[in-house]
Design a protein around this motif. Structure first.
Motif, short mmCIF file in Angstrom:
data_model
loop_
_atom_site.label_atom_id
_atom_site.label_comp_id
_atom_site.label_asym_id
_atom_site.label_seq_id
_atom_site.Cartn_x
_atom_site.Cartn_y
_atom_site.Cartn_z
N LYS A 196 0.82 -1.21 0.00
CA LYS A 196 0.00 0.00 0.00
C LYS A 196 0.86 1.26 0.00
CE LYS A 196 -2.73 -1.66 3.33
NZ LYS A 196 -3.75 -1.73 4.39
N GLU A 197 2.05 1.18 0.60
CA GLU A 197 2.95 2.34 0.63
C GLU A 197 3.85 2.41 -0.60
OE1 GLU A 197 5.11 2.92 4.23
OE2 GLU A 197 3.38 2.50 5.53
N ARG A 198 3.61 1.53 -1.58
CA ARG A 198 4.34 1.49 -2.84
C ARG A 198 5.82 1.16 -2.65
NH1 ARG A 198 5.33 5.69 -4.81
NH2 ARG A 198 4.80 7.12 -3.14
N SER A 200 9.27 -0.92 -2.81
CA SER A 200 9.87 -1.86 -3.77
C SER A 200 10.60 -2.98 -3.06
CB SER A 200 10.83 -1.13 -4.71
OG SER A 200 11.89 -0.54 -3.97
N VAL A 217 10.94 3.00 -0.38
CA VAL A 217 9.87 3.65 -1.14
C VAL A 217 10.49 4.67 -2.08
CG1 VAL A 217 7.75 5.00 -1.00
CG2 VAL A 217 8.25 3.31 0.77
N ASP A 218 10.25 4.52 -3.37
CA ASP A 218 10.81 5.41 -4.38
C ASP A 218 12.32 5.54 -4.25
OD1 ASP A 218 8.29 5.85 -5.43
OD2 ASP A 218 7.92 7.65 -4.23
N GLU A 288 5.22 -6.80 -8.88
CA GLU A 288 3.79 -6.96 -9.17
C GLU A 288 3.62 -7.59 -10.54
OE1 GLU A 288 -0.41 -4.50 -9.24
OE2 GLU A 288 1.41 -3.54 -8.55
N LYS A 291 2.68 -6.19 -14.65
CA LYS A 291 3.16 -4.83 -14.83
C LYS A 291 3.22 -4.49 -16.32
CE LYS A 291 7.09 -1.84 -13.69
NZ LYS A 291 8.39 -1.74 -12.97
N SER A 503 6.00 11.26 -5.00
CA SER A 503 5.16 10.10 -5.25
C SER A 503 5.54 9.50 -6.60
CB SER A 503 3.68 10.48 -5.24
OG SER A 503 2.86 9.36 -5.48
N GLY A 504 6.18 8.35 -6.57
CA GLY A 504 6.59 7.69 -7.80
C GLY A 504 7.97 8.14 -8.26
#
Length: 570
Positions: A196-198, A200, A217-218, A288, A291, A503-504
């Motif tokens: 959920k927190e993206r 990796s 994250v990122d 995931e 993709k 974000s991303g």
């Protein structure tokens, strides 16, 4: 409630759904062994709201086209396992003033389970029809919101007895939370929270007096959880069992995989364990499945993207992508492969490991135990009539020379190399005992890349950078003059991005295309700096140039650019 097929078809057509679309949906349902509701949603030109109105006309039940997730009671959600809600297309929404549980349904098949819901919630149940896509989206949001946090689960673990049963392998959906042992629930919650927190990667790190769980994250690691150290052996054993590893072996590194579902999405985790001073350290890479790879989505732009697209259509030669670990090289290569992937092209890959499954491509995984290496697989590939070959990495002289020979015999070869910039790739291949004239003749081009975090669109703030800031960032006078017409933004932080301001991620690229002058320099064993200077004179944008362009577009920040590039890459 039994619904006649003719009556359903008539009702669907009254809502504007054509008879041929219904026929195609029925054929899809029979072929894939799925329900008509799902088949209709997969049929082009069919609106789920029209389907909902058709069900409403047949049953007399009202249609609900708006749902407020905040009104859904978490306790009601936790009482109903997620897979039952998803498979039956039902969701408890709220209790009305009359004391009835209002339940959303995607179709009338869910009427069969209403009696079970009356028993489960010990109250009357009133069904309403909800468009299928809205119901699916709301279901995911409701179960995400209702899921117990990893911290809450581990806090309660002290009051529950741990035993061998805690380690039973469980294949349930991660969001399902029935009466499982606390460590099982904790590990599931950690995986769910990371996704959920993206994140990796998930790092589980044992120390003498504590256990630390960190998420990347990122591209940036952050400490997320601190479960009590007394649980570290049980938590790591649970992860190892999920990954199919030997829990009795604690002295040697091990590698495995975990496959799970989260909200109906398939998630693949690559697990690595290594023995450390106070136990075993575990790192899980989240991959995931499904993709989507596309050159239009990786951040490559303008002339760089155009020339790269032209080169991947060449019949033979070598294209290299360089950069440190985690810089997005695999994503770039997969995106290139998917661009040229077609039934008339035979594509083979040798990877260590195979991270993503690509339809229509033959993928082989390195296995050193049986001497299946990059070099040996590459030799075997030449007898498989390939058009395009992807070599996961050029690590040694044998692999490099085999790749050169493959390109000389009429194959297009993609691979990666660990160098800081594009110009150094030529020298690195020569250091691997490849003749300079072969490098000059076969190498089509080299892409060097990095990943930078992108600003959160909800909270980024535009500002006018000072001259000192621009000069400190390394901007040239020409770039400084462009600031007046640029959109430069800074990171702020909000609830949408977990107060990170970003974000991303997106890529920044340096694409060096081979030319006659560069070939001449390579044959002469010229320094990398001289090759890079010529490439810049021929129009190449450096990593820094591409990064500054993205800063001026309001995509990222000077701080991010400084974090991932060095002065030598300016």
């Amino acid at each position: 409630m039994a619904i006649r097929r003719a009556a359903l078809d008539d009702s669907l057509q009254q809502q504007g759904i054509q008879a041929d679309a219904v026929a195609r949906a029925r054929a899809t349902a029979a072929k894939k062994d799925i329900g008509l509701r799902q088949a209709l949603l997969e049929t082009e030109g069919v609106d789920d709201k029209a389907i909902a109105r058709a069900w409403s006309n047949l049953s007399g039940l009202p249609v609900l086209e708006q749902i407020t997730v905040d009104n859904i009671v978490p306790e009601h959600i936790r009482a109903l396992p997620h897979h039952i809600s998803r498979e039956n297309g039902i969701l408890p929404l709220y209790v009305d003033d009359a004391g009835e549980m209002v339940v959303g349904m995607a179709d009338l098949q869910a009427l069969a389970v209403l009696d079970d819901l009356r028993v489960l919630y010990a109250m009357p149940v009133r069904p309403v029809i909800v468009p299928a896509r809205l119901l699916a989206e709301t279901t995911q949001q409701a179960y995400d919101k209702a899921a117990s946090s990893a911290e809450a689960i581990i806090e309660k673990a002290d009051d529950e007895v741990e035993g061998e049963a805690d380690l039973d392998l469980d294949d349930a959906e991660l969001l399902d939370d029935p009466n499982q042992a606390p460590i099982i629930r904790f590990v599931n919650a950690v995986l769910s929270q990371a996704i959920k927190e993206r994140a990796s990667d998930i790092h589980v790190e044992p120390y003498e007096k504590d256990l630390v769980v960190r998420f990347r994250v990122d591209g940036v690691l952050k400490e997320s959880l601190n479960p009590p150290a007394k649980f570290k052996n049980t938590i790591i054993a649970r992860i190892k069992i999920m990954a199919g590893l030997n829990i009795a072996e604690k002295r040697l590194p091990q590698d495995g995989r975990i496959r799970r579902k989260l909200g109906g999405r398939e998630i693949d985790l690559r697990v690595s364990t290594v023995p450390v001073r106070h136990g075993e350290r575990v790192v899980m890479r989240i991959l995931e499945k499904g993709k989507v790879f596309s050159l239009d989505r990786i951040g490559m732009e303008g002339q760089t993207l155009g020339r790269f697209r032209e080169l991947i259509q060449r019949p033979h030669g070598i294209l290299l992508v360089t950069g440190p670990t985690g810089s997005g090289k695999s994503t770039t290569l997969y995106s290139a492969l998917m661009e040229i992937n077609s039934p008339d092209v035979n594509i083979l890959t040798i990877e260590d490991p195979v991270e993503y499954e690509a339809p229509g491509i033959g993928q082989v995984q390195v296995n050193h135990k049986i001497d299946l290496t990059f070099a040996s697989a590459l030799r075997a590939f030449l007898r498989q009539d390939p058009d395009v070959i992807l070599v996961g990495e050029v690590r040694d002289s044998e692999t490099a020379n085999n790749a050169i020979q493959a390109s000389l015999t009429g194959h297009l070869v993609f691979s990666t190399l660990h160098t800081n910039d594009s110009a150094t790739a030529f020298a690195r291949l020569c250091d691997m005992n490849v003749e300079p004239f072969l490098v000059a003749d076969t190498l089509l081009g080299v892409v060097a890349q990095r990943l930078v975090r992108t600003l959160c669109s909800a909270c980024r703030r535009q500002y006018q950078p000072s001259l000192d800031e621009l000069q400190e960032a390394g901007c040239t006078d020409e770039q400084i003059a462009q600031v007046a017409n640029a959109t430069v933004c800074k990171a702020v932080g909000c609830s949408e991005c977990n107060n990170l301001g970003y974000s991303g991620r997106t890529g920044i690229y340096e694409f060096m295309e081979n030319s006659e002058e560069i070939q001449r320099l390579v044959i002469q064993n010229a320094p990398s700096g001289q090759i890079k200077k010529v490439a810049i004179e021929q129009g190449m944008l450096t990593l820094f140039d591409d990064g500054i362009r993205k800063v001026f577009q309001g995509i990222t920040t000077f701080e991010e650019l400084k974090r991932v590039t060095t002065a030598s890459e300016f």
